[in-house]
Design a protein around this motif. Structure first.
Motif, short mmCIF file in Angstrom:
data_model
loop_
_atom_site.label_atom_id
_atom_site.label_comp_id
_atom_site.label_asym_id
_atom_site.label_seq_id
_atom_site.Cartn_x
_atom_site.Cartn_y
_atom_site.Cartn_z
N ILE A 217 3.28 0.76 -15.20
CA ILE A 217 3.02 0.34 -13.83
C ILE A 217 4.17 0.81 -12.96
O ILE A 217 5.34 0.55 -13.26
N ILE A 218 3.84 1.50 -11.88
CA ILE A 218 4.84 1.97 -10.92
C ILE A 218 4.54 1.28 -9.60
O ILE A 218 3.55 1.58 -8.94
N ASP A 219 5.38 0.34 -9.22
CA ASP A 219 5.13 -0.43 -7.99
C ASP A 219 6.42 -0.52 -7.16
O ASP A 219 7.00 -1.59 -7.01
N PRO A 220 6.86 0.62 -6.61
CA PRO A 220 8.15 0.65 -5.92
C PRO A 220 8.07 0.17 -4.48
O PRO A 220 6.99 0.13 -3.88
N PRO A 221 9.23 -0.18 -3.91
CA PRO A 221 9.27 -0.40 -2.46
C PRO A 221 9.02 0.95 -1.78
O PRO A 221 9.36 2.00 -2.33
N SER A 222 8.40 0.92 -0.62
CA SER A 222 8.14 2.20 0.06
C SER A 222 9.42 2.79 0.64
O SER A 222 9.61 4.00 0.68
#
Length: 312
Positions: A217-222
């Motif tokens: 899962i890749i869920d970074p801050p923009s």
């Protein structure tokens, strides 16, 4: 305003008829589907009604809303909190009621610690529910890597759904501590989760070591100055996928940047990991309508085949 009052009236009725209510977005003005209400969202985290203002509302608008809501919720022991995101530090104000010592987001039988009225983000993102539902369907028996884990909601959902192991990586030790607390709150086995406080872009060997992984899962801050800027840094994560999952697997790539399109994220995969096969874009949750799909949260699923590393 009537649409908001109507939805909150339905919430008040639900509160009177149900003991436990899942957290949800009551009203989503940010998607610009309700003209003149683009500045406001309303969330419910039992017993808290959270009204978030993203820029200053019209004169007397908030007073009028409060006047309508008070009789609806006067017998429900609810708490009304208003957060002003347009002001420095996003201050919150308790309009009525008493905030419990501990507040939680509820998702079925799972609970997640919140820090309402303390900082900008509550600690649980309601708009990611479509992603959590996808993971719930694909986690059983899998080794999961949760990048940019924040407070580890994905991990809690995955382990509850039967994941073999989840490795949570985030540069914030404080966020990961909340993640540990979320696992403890739900009485999940300690040996099912691992917490790695590292800057992902500088610590690939540390991230890779507990692998290999079946789901990433890749869920970074923009945009987080000094740590991650999606426009230039997302590519650095994608190109590492083959070594993280040499036996292949599924990737959930998340992008919560209205200014960056679905095409942008797809281009990163084509350039950095061309062997990855696009599977689908997960439909955004119905509570978060938007007149422009490119402005919405983007959740793209990719399938990685067995890599050359594994084949050799």
């Amino acid at each position: 305003m009537q649409i908001i009052i109507g939805r909150l009236a339905l919430l008040a009725e639900k509160i009177r008829n149900q003991t436990e209510i899942d957290s949800y977005r009551v009203f989503h003005g940010r998607g610009r589907t309700f003209s003149g209400l683009e500045f406001v969202t309303v969330d419910y985290f039992q017993p808290v009604i959270l009204v978030t203002l993203f820029f200053e509302p019209p004169l007397d608008w908030l007073d009028e809303l409060v006047a309508h809501l008070h009789p609806l919720f006067s017998t429900t022991n609810s708490v009304l909190v208003v957060q002003r995101r347009y002001l420095p530090n996003s201050p919150s104000e308790i309009i009525w009621g008493e905030l419990p010592e501990s507040t939680y987001a509820r998702r079925g039988h799972l609970l997640f610690n919140l820090h309402l009225a303390q900082q900008q983000n509550s600690g649980f993102f309601l708009d990611m529910e479509a992603g959590r539902q996808w993971l719930e369907q694909h986690a059983a028996g899998k080794r999961v890597l949760n990048l940019f884990a924040y407070t580890c909601a994905f991990s809690v959902v995955a382990i509850a759904a039967g994941a073999e192991k989840v490795v949570n990586v985030d540069m914030s030790s404080a966020a990961l501590n909340l993640g540990r607390a979320n696992h403890q709150l739900n009485q999940l086995a300690k040996n099912k989760s691992e917490f790695v406080a590292e800057n992902i872009l500088k610590s690939w060997s540390r991230v890779k070591k507990p692998g290999p992984y079946d789901v990433v899962i890749i869920d970074p801050p923009s945009y987080q100055k000094g740590s991650f800027i999606a426009e230039k840094d997302y590519a650095k994560v994608i190109r590492r996928l083959p070594e993280l999952m040499p036996s292949g697997g599924l990737v959930l790539a998340c992008l919560n940047a209205p200014e960056l399109s679905e095409a942008f994220l797809k281009e990163q995969f084509v350039e950095q990991c061309p062997q990855a096969i696009f599977v689908e874009r997960i439909k955004p949750h119905a509570d978060f309508p938007d007149i422009d799909p490119e402005q919405q949260l983007k959740l793209l699923v990719y399938q990685l085949p067995v890599s050359n590393i594994q084949q050799t």
